[in-house]
Design an enzyme around this catalytic site. Structure first.
Site, PDB file in Angstrom:
ATOM      1  N   GLY A 205       8.022  41.339 -28.297  1.00 17.50           N
ATOM      2  CA  GLY A 205       7.359  40.554 -28.686  1.00 17.50           C
ATOM      3  C   GLY A 205       6.117  41.200 -28.875  1.00 17.50           C
ATOM      4  O   GLY A 205       5.425  41.065 -30.204  1.00 17.50           O
TER       5      GLY A 205
ATOM      6  N   GLY B 118      -2.848  36.617 -15.383  1.00 24.55           N
ATOM      7  CA  GLY B 118      -1.845  36.627 -16.279  1.00 24.55           C
ATOM      8  C   GLY B 118      -2.689  38.400 -16.095  1.00 24.55           C
ATOM      9  O   GLY B 118      -3.348  38.642 -15.878  1.00 24.55           O
TER      10      GLY B 118
ATOM     11  N   GLU C  37      -1.227  41.296 -20.635  1.00 24.79           N
ATOM     12  CA  GLU C  37      -2.263  42.276 -20.986  1.00 24.79           C
ATOM     13  C   GLU C  37      -3.744  42.943 -21.106  1.00 24.79           C
ATOM     14  O   GLU C  37      -4.064  44.025 -21.853  1.00 24.79           O
ATOM     15  CB  GLU C  37      -3.000  41.308 -21.994  1.00 24.79           C
ATOM     16  CG  GLU C  37      -1.869  40.595 -22.663  1.00 24.79           C
ATOM     17  CD  GLU C  37      -2.056  39.228 -23.701  1.00 24.79           C
ATOM     18  OE1 GLU C  37      -1.942  39.323 -24.594  1.00 24.79           O
ATOM     19  OE2 GLU C  37      -2.133  38.253 -23.053  1.00 24.79           O
TER      20      GLU C  37
ATOM     21  N   ILE D 235      -0.725  39.262  -6.988  1.00 27.67           N
ATOM     22  CA  ILE D 235       0.633  39.848  -7.525  1.00 27.67           C
ATOM     23  C   ILE D 235       1.907  40.065  -6.920  1.00 27.67           C
ATOM     24  O   ILE D 235       2.828  39.332  -5.941  1.00 27.67           O
ATOM     25  CB  ILE D 235       0.507  41.875  -7.640  1.00 27.67           C
ATOM     26  CG1 ILE D 235      -0.588  41.921  -7.825  1.00 27.67           C
ATOM     27  CG2 ILE D 235       1.746  42.356  -8.283  1.00 27.67           C
ATOM     28  CD1 ILE D 235      -0.944  41.313  -9.088  1.00 27.67           C
TER      29      ILE D 235
ATOM     30  N   GLN E 165       4.121  46.643 -15.782  1.00 33.32           N
ATOM     31  CA  GLN E 165       2.830  45.794 -17.121  1.00 33.32           C
ATOM     32  C   GLN E 165       1.492  46.921 -17.284  1.00 33.32           C
ATOM     33  O   GLN E 165       1.914  46.503 -18.749  1.00 33.32           O
ATOM     34  CB  GLN E 165       2.768  44.534 -16.607  1.00 33.32           C
ATOM     35  CG  GLN E 165       3.153  43.369 -16.612  1.00 33.32           C
ATOM     36  CD  GLN E 165       4.321  43.192 -18.015  1.00 33.32           C
ATOM     37  OE1 GLN E 165       3.337  42.755 -19.515  1.00 33.32           O
ATOM     38  NE2 GLN E 165       5.681  43.640 -18.438  1.00 33.32           N
TER      39      GLN E 165
ATOM     40  N   LYS F 181       6.656  45.700  -7.870  1.00 29.95           N
ATOM     41  CA  LYS F 181       6.564  46.901  -9.507  1.00 29.95           C
ATOM     42  C   LYS F 181       6.973  46.169 -10.937  1.00 29.95           C
ATOM     43  O   LYS F 181       6.823  47.029 -11.654  1.00 29.95           O
ATOM     44  CB  LYS F 181       8.249  47.195  -9.125  1.00 29.95           C
ATOM     45  CG  LYS F 181       8.886  48.448  -9.549  1.00 29.95           C
ATOM     46  CD  LYS F 181      11.151  48.350  -9.479  1.00 29.95           C
ATOM     47  CE  LYS F 181      11.049  49.153  -7.650  1.00 29.95           C
ATOM     48  NZ  LYS F 181      12.460  49.516  -7.672  1.00 29.95           N
TER      49      LYS F 181
END
Lengths: 329, 171, 735
Positions: free
Chosen positions: C235, C698, C701, C626, C635, C630
């Site tokens: 997405g 997060g 990104e 975290i 990410q 993995k």
């Protein structure tokens, strides 16, 4: 995609007759250009004559040339040991083109007939495209042009012929054998394509019903070496911004004989005869390399998006000449 | 003229635009009567119900639809279904053997060689051929010969690691 | 939020394989494109070929005679819809096809529905549309500047005084082009009505936002709308908004009384599901001779569409990363006749960071100072410089130090063009990165069964980030179970409501909701304990679940099997509902910190032919706790690839006269391929964040932020040429 009739003949004569008999019919080979264009609605044949089962696959190695069946795939040709040894730049150009999947589908005959990637040509909602519809104009000239041609073009059309392998093939003066409604004939690749500035809507000299059955590729003489340099934004899976196919025979530290063609710059695969003449029989000289490139690009027609290609093509050729003559220095 | 379009039945107007395809998919015989326009991708997904093969672009530019035809990797979005008549097709659904998953499937999971998973069937089918082609000798070769398969999630490093792992294991 | 810190550590953090992996490697994971329902029809969207004006006529009569065509919808016969409701980061831009008005080239103007996709596609190609064209607004210079809701102007100190006081000053304009999200999965949906009930299989990143939107716009009860998204093919923001195609499919299905499938084409993915708009940044930075920043000014603009503004956030990171007394940010947008923008992976931050971190490199060069030293000298690590309050966590310095060590930064010769290998110029560049904290509301339900297994349910989505796996791991730890005993069900709007996958917010939001749900589950189980139970009278936080039993937290040997607790009340299951309970920021006395990072890049450039290859990337990230090493690494790897694409390739081009997308295919819009990517070293540093019990940040990104600047800074180091316009292509790199 428009509905179409589908035939799959097993003999060349049947295939040629089937297409010749129907003005709206066309041959279908690997499909990598055609199926895409049919989905885009740019190409709308009423009948497809699938030639993939014709006996036109395979490579015959002769002492001076290869006879390559038109349906031989790019991967098959690249895997031929004689191509690696005697036509190195053909192999390099093949393996730098597209992806393995596409090279397993795309035939060598189809590769020569691939249509331009121009997004204005490929979008039927764009009305101005002299290649698609004569005298309608050229949207690319006024809009976004980067993957477009600068040689053999003018303001009527800047469509690029994006083939890689056609570049070394025109350098070695390969020819195609054509079966058509009026019989068989041979066409040198140097006379096969029609430049956009000679008529944007005509891409080659084939007539309706003409079928390429074979490509004959002269082997480079013993003692020659060759290489293909492709310059592009991505490291792989992209058409060339510019490319240079060079084959040469060194005579001591002199260039004995040389063949050069450029890709990514022409409306047709571009044989660089001016450069060949300037370099034949000369010493290895980077300045002269650049002058040779400039001579080829002197006739360039550019728009803002393609202007950089003139310099890039000169540099691409110079770099490839340097690479190939380095061992002699 | 000999063609495979004309079958024993008399062609009606509608039939002229359909074609019967006799093929073998994942080892099992299959017969499709499809619109001539139908691509192999559409036949696999819509006719055969094998939705593992994905449509990422439908333009031959992403590799998500990669399948094997007669053992070679091809893009099913640019091949007509009619063109696999008499040929063998393998999709991701047929990649695993009777004894369990293909080593690449296990390696892809072990190395997290995917994220959203949409490109994965194409990556796997491409990688399976890559191994057969003998092009997994170096990371550079793996990267070059896997470049026809886009991964927008960017799992490339892990894809390379997974393929390298299997290539070493099968040396 | 419960004060007790959860017991995590048996499964949380471990790099277990994705729990949904077997579905993805066998092709059995169902994406919306894979859904086929009995009686389903196929819809194709027709888009406008002018950027502004109105549709005056669409002749549909001829189309309806074509084989298989069932209906053609235009603004004249498409059902009237209510106005889109506001939903968090996911609203529908407009109600589509309510009138003939056209605001961009490529806008939805008709929908053709047929028995097969081929028939619908062919009919759509043959449609004839007549327009009354109006002069479009396509030149940003002709547009009116507006502010954006999420990007207010900020100011502290006196930037002019800071500029005047500076010993060294840099100022330049930086640009970023339009990028298109382009998840590999084509977006689309299957919509099916049963009376006023609607079920839709879609590729949305947020099930509940789509449910609310459909219910409101079609005027049906929200209880009757159900959204299914078990899998989606990526997405990167394109699945956040409730784009017109979803409404068109639902409307067509309702009118025709049949399920309707509507899949977008790849060229339509460039027009109809958003993009990262192009942006321009004017940056001025001043510093004292020792490198101490005296001022930062960041003025940015981006493009918006007529009906739908950009997200902005171009300047959102600027006030927070560096200690500097004088900082001003100004952000504006211009509305043009262009397609709708949206968030794309690291929206705003990716662009703003490119400008600021390139300017910092320019400043370092002007100062004659190592770029890393300049960062270390100025990074704001203890207090948020915008508010003066302490960060909940901040390991950006550690990111820099660890990254420099791994990369071998100390061996860098600072002089441009000083490192060569044959014909190649080698450059080393770095950048720091931050990504704002964002934590939207999520709910979850945790259920335990008499057989010892458990289920977690939430309407969340897993866009490939690993939601399935990390929540399974977390729940296993919270309940003292093996992950195989935990079944996490998501992607269904009938489950407890969840935030979208977006803004790097879901992992924090949902993990805290699950922690809360388990606390409530413990309360529910205690409620079942008889008066003579050893657990009677304890509170929810005095107990924990372990191996199918409820135990005293401080003495695990005091335990009652959950099966016995359930049987005692003739129950077969017990559940706890939970939600994110964000702390009161003021009371907490801290500022919720986002993720941080430092990027180190090596490039090799062949200056003759302008060929650039990224040869090494070291990416260090402070991601708080975290949850799965993995998947977290994946990410960062993936975002790095996105950053390489942003830096070198991605550029959605627009025809200047018509606003048409000029390169809307994967053959023409370049994204990074495997051969473009080097081996990336991705490392995490830092501690669990103290803002929430889960301690997560997060990380979806942050990995993209800083890559473009680090590459550009490496290009400068290699060549001495400063590039300020993305992407950095061959024509800019020929020397």
């Amino acid at each position: 995609m428009r509905a179409f009739l589908y035939d799959r003949p097993t003999a060349v004569g049947e295939a040629v007759a089937a297409v010749a008999a129907d003005p709206q019919a066309a041959f279908l080979a690997g499909g990598t250009t055609q199926v895409d264009l049919m989905k885009d609605g740019v190409w709308t044949p009423d009948r497809l004559v699938d030639i993939t089962r014709l006996p036109l696959r395979g490579i015959l190695v002769e002492s001076q040339q290869l006879k390559v069946g038109a349906l031989t795939t790019m991967e098959q040709l690249a895997a031929e040991p004689v191509v690696e040894q005697r036509l190195t730049f053909v192999r390099e150009a093949l393996l730098l083109g597209a992806s393995v999947q596409l090279r397993n589908m795309a035939t060598i005959g189809g590769n020569l007939l691939q249509r331009t990637r121009c997004r204005y040509f490929r979008d039927p909602t764009v009305s101005a495209c002299n290649r698609r519809s004569p005298d309608s104009g050229c949207a690319a000239v006024d809009n976004v042009a980067r993957m477009h041609a600068v040689l053999g073009v003018d303001e009527r059309c800047i469509a690029l012929h994006a083939s890689d392998v056609a570049v070394p093939l025109i350098a070695v003066e390969a020819s195609v054998l054509v079966d058509g409604p009026s019989g068989q004939r041979r066409i040198p690749l140097t006379e096969f394509w029609v430049r956009a500035d000679e008529g944007p809507s005509i891409e080659n000299v084939l007539g309706h019903g003409d079928l390429i059955t074979e490509i004959d590729i002269p082997l480079l003489p013993q003692g020659w070496r060759s290489g293909y340099l492709k310059v592009r934004d991505r490291a792989s899976y992209e058409f060339a911004l510019t490319s240079a196919a060079v084959a040469l025979q060194m005579d001591g530290d002199m260039i004995g004989d040389i063949r050069i063609a450029l890709g990514g710059v022409g409306s047709v695969p571009w044989r660089a005869r001016e450069a060949e003449e300037m370099l034949r029989g000369t010493h290895v000289d980077p300045v002269r390399f650049e002058q040779a490139g400039r001579a080829v690009m002197a006739s360039a027609f550019t728009v803002p998006g393609t202007a950089f290609k003139v310099d890039l093509a000169v540099r691409t050729l110079s770099r490839q000449l340097l690479t190939m003559t380095e061992a002699s220095r | 003229m000999k063609t495979t379009r004309t079958t024993a039945r008399a062609p009606s107007a509608q039939d002229q635009y359909t074609v019967d395809v006799f093929t073998v998919v994942n080892g099992a015989p299959a017969q499709w009567r499809v619109d001539t326009r139908t691509t192999l991708l559409e036949a696999l997904r819509d006719t055969a119900g094998l939705t593992g093969t994905k449509r990422g672009c439908d333009q031959g530019a992403c590799g998500a639809c990669t399948v094997h035809v007669d053992g070679q990797r091809v893009l099913s979005c640019l091949m007509l279904a009619a063109q696999v008549d008499g040929r063998q097709v393998t999709t991701v659904e047929g990649l695993a053997g009777e004894l369990g998953p293909h080593p690449l499937q296990e390696a892809f999971m072990r190395h997290d060689a995917f994220q959203c998973g949409f490109c994965t069937p194409g990556q796997l089918m491409s990688a399976a051929c890559l191994l057969r082609e003998g092009r997994a000798g170096s990371d550079a070769d793996i990267r070059e010969y896997m470049s026809g398969n886009l991964c927008r999630c960017g799992a490339y490093d892990n894809i390379v690691a997974a393929i390298r792992d299997v290539a070493k294991g099968t040396d | 939020m419960t004060a007790t810190k959860p017991d995590l550590g048996t499964w949380v953090g471990k790099g277990i394989d994705r729990v949904d992996g077997p579905h993805k490697v066998t092709g059995s994971a169902p994406y919306s494109s894979d859904i086929a329902l009995p009686g389903m029809l196929h819809a194709v969207v027709v888009t406008s070929t002018i950027p502004a004006g109105t549709v005056t006529k669409i002749d549909t009569s001829a189309l309806l005679t074509l084989p298989g065509v069932r209906a053609v919808f235009t603004h004249e016969n498409f059902p009237r819809l209510n106005a889109p409701p506001p939903v968090l980061f996911g609203e529908a831009p407009v109600a589509p096809m309510q009138d003939g008005r056209i605001t961009f080239h490529g806008q939805e103007i008709a929908v053709v529905v047929a028995d097969t996709p081929q028939e619908a596609t062919e009919a759509a190609r043959l449609i004839e549309v007549t327009y009354a064209a109006e002069p479009p607004l396509l030149d940003p210079a002709g547009g009116r500047l507006e502010t954006l809701a999420l990007s207010p102007d900020t100011s502290r100190g006196d930037t002019e005084a800071g500029w005047a006081a500076a010993d060294v000053r840099v100022g330049a304009t930086y640009t970023t082009p339009e990028n298109t999200n382009n998840p590999l999965g084509l977006m689309g949906c299957v919509a099916a009505w049963d009376g006023d009930h609607l079920e839709i299989h879609d590729s949305t990143q947020g099930t509940n936002a789509l449910r609310t939107t459909l219910a409101v716009m079609f005027g049906v009860p929200e209880s009757g709308v159900r959204v299914h998204v078990p899998y989606l093919g990526g997405g990167f923001g394109a699945g956040l908004n409730q784009w017109p195609y979803k409404l068109l499919a639902a409307g067509a299905a309702r009118e025709l009384g049949r399920p309707v499938k509507l899949m977008l084409t790849r060229p339509q993915m460039f027009k109809l599901v958003g993009h990262r708009p192009s942006s321009e940044h004017q940056v001025r930075i001043g510093a004292a001779r020792d490198g101490t920043l005296t001022m930062i000014e960041h003025r940015a603009t981006c493009l918006s569409s007529i009906d739908f503004p950009a997200v902005g956030l171009l300047t959102s990171g600027t006030p927070h990363l560096y200690q500097c007394p004088n900082v001003a940010t100004v952000e504006r947008t211009v509305r043009l006749n262009r397609r709708y923008p949206t968030s794309m992976r690291a929206p705003g931050e990716a662009e703003g960071n490119w400008a600021i971190e390139t300017a910092m490199d320019e400043l370092a060069h002007e100062l004659g100072m190592d770029p890393l030293e300049l960062r270390l000298h100025n990074l704001a690590t203890e207090l948020d410089p915008a508010t003066g309050k302490p960060w909940s966590s901040n390991a950006v310095i550690e990111c820099c130090r660890v990254g420099a060590e791994l990369f071998g930064w100390s061996r860098r010769d600072p002089r441009p063009s000083s490192m060569r290998e044959g014909d190649l110029l080698i450059g080393w560049g770095m950048a720091t990165a931050g990504f704002f904290a964002y934590m939207p509301m999520s709910q979850a339900r945790v259920t335990v069964y008499a057989d010892g297994t458990a289920a977690v349910r939430s309407a969340a989505t897993d866009i490939g980030t690993g939601t399935y796996t990390i929540i399974t791991q977390l729940t296993a730890d919270l309940l003292g179970l093996h992950p195989q005993q935990v079944d996490f069900q998501l992607g269904d709007s009938d489950l407890p409501a969840s935030a979208h996958s977006g803004g790097s917010g879901l992992a924090s939001s949902l993990s805290n909701a699950v922690i809360d749900a388990v606390s409530h589950l413990q309360g529910a189980l205690l409620d079942l304990a008889a008066e003579d139970s050893p657990l009677h009278g304890l509170g929810p936080d005095d107990v924990v679940c372990r191996d199918g039993a409820l135990c005293r937290r401080d003495d695990l040997s005091v335990r009652v099997p959950i099966a016995d607790l359930l049987a005692g009340q003739s129950l077969v299951e017990a559940s706890g509902d939970g939600r994110l309970r964000p702390p009161d920021a003021a009371a907490a006395g801290m500022v919720h910190a986002g993720a941080y990072g430092a990027r180190f890049v090596e490039v090799a450039i062949d200056p003759m032919i302008g060929r650039l290859r990224v040869r090494r990337v070291v990416s260090v990230t402070d991601g708080g706790r975290i949850l799965n090493q993995k998947l977290a690494r994946s990410q960062i790897l993936g975002a790095t690839v996105g950053g390489i694409g942003q830096a070198l390739f991605e550029d959605t081009l627009t025809d200047p006269g018509t606003g048409r997308v000029a390169n809307g295919t994967f053959g023409d819009y370049l994204v990074a391929v495997n051969a473009d990517v080097p081996e990336i070293e991705a490392v995490f540093v830092g501690e669990p964040d103290r803002y929430t019990p889960s301690g997560t940040k997060g990380i979806g990104e942050i990995g993209l932020v800083g890559i473009a600047a680090a590459i550009g800074n490496a290009v400068f180091h290699a060549t001495g040429r400063r590039l300020r316009d993305l992407p950095m292509t061959i024509d800019q790199l020929m020397m």
